[in-house]
Design an enzyme around this catalytic site. Structure first.
Site: not given
Length: 277
Positions: A44, A49, A78, A111
């Site tokens: 994931d 990120y 996401k 998200h």
């Protein structure tokens, strides 16, 4: 390792490997490859990120070395909330695929809902990607009941997943009940509250009783609630430990005691207040 069947028939592992707050680079790529070698099949990540490239390198290295086939993996990313228009969401998906170096994702999520309803247009873009066969499943993250109600009223593809903050201090019973009623699988992010849960007396007592780590007790709690969970670690021994939660079971009384820890405490933002513009 256990799995769940999503509402479109796709199988997803109950325990996956999360990479939130892990910097991009070779250390991450090696950790992802190590996780796959350890037995993880679900990875994931997310656009925000900023580590999709490292995750992709790790995945591709594992495939190249014969540790796994692409078809055996379940890869999630996401879309962040600066790309919630229809066209921007389509572009964000292509960007994630390029950074990961993959031809498709197994799951693509919105998200955060934001405090407006722009997520509906973004989700319609996810529906387009899904209907075109470019992603295997779509879903959402951090959606409360009213977000889900609004989404389901204006779209046609029921999300397979709602990834939320979930742990004994934040059990989100209303959201989980709504998701169960509508066939939406719940997934936990930050299941260990960034490690804060590991010091709780009850969890330490249970760890002693079962000869497990405190982290394994919390992850087992998730599994027994049929909640997919994605702990993060860069340590090989902990990677193995986090997968070793299928050889024991907490009693109903112990689960109830853990549930009773619920006090609404969050380690992340409140979706009702978190906007991005």
């Amino acid at each position: 390792m256990g799995s769940v069947t999503l509402n479109n028939g796709l199988e997803m592992p109950l325990v996956g490997y999360g990479v939130f707050r892990v910097p991009d680079g070779e250390d991450l790529a090696e950790a992802v490859k190590m996780a796959i070698a350890t037995g993880y099949r679900s990875i994931d990540t997310a656009q925000i990120y900023r580590n999709e490239e490292g995750v992709g390198r790790g995945i591709r290295a594992a495939i190249a070395e014969g540790l796994v086939t692409r078809e055996e993996l379940f890869v999630t990313s996401k879309v962040w909330n600066d790309g919630l228009s229809y066209e921007e969401t389509l572009a964000a998906y292509d960007d994630s695929l390029e950074k990961l170096g993959l031809d498709y994702l197994d799951l693509y999520l919105i998200h955060w809902p934001g405090i407006d309803t722009k997520h509906v247009e973004a989700y319609k873009a996810l529906e387009k990607i899904y209907q075109d066969g470019r992603v295997r499943s779509i879903g959402v993250s951090n959606f409360h009941v009213h977000h889900l109600e609004n989404l389901l009223a204006q779209t046609t593809v029921v999300p397979v997943i709602n990834q939320i903050e979930f742990h004994p201090h934040l059990t989100q019973t209303e959201v989980r009940a709504y998701c169960h009623e509508h066939g939406i699988q719940v997934e936990a992010w930050s299941p260990l509250m960034n490690g804060a849960l590991l010091e709780e007396e009850l969890i330490q007592q249970l760890a002693t009783k079962y000869d497990k780590t405190p982290a394994q007790i919390v992850l087992r709690y998730d599994v027994q609630h049929n909640v997919v969970t994605i702990p993060k670690t860069m340590t090989p021994t902990r990677m193995k430990e986090n997968l070793s939660v299928f050889d024991f079971a907490l009693t109903d009384e112990e689960m109830a005691k853990l549930d009773a820890m619920n006090d609404g405490l969050r380690c992340g933002p409140d979706p009702e207040k978190f906007n991005f513009k």
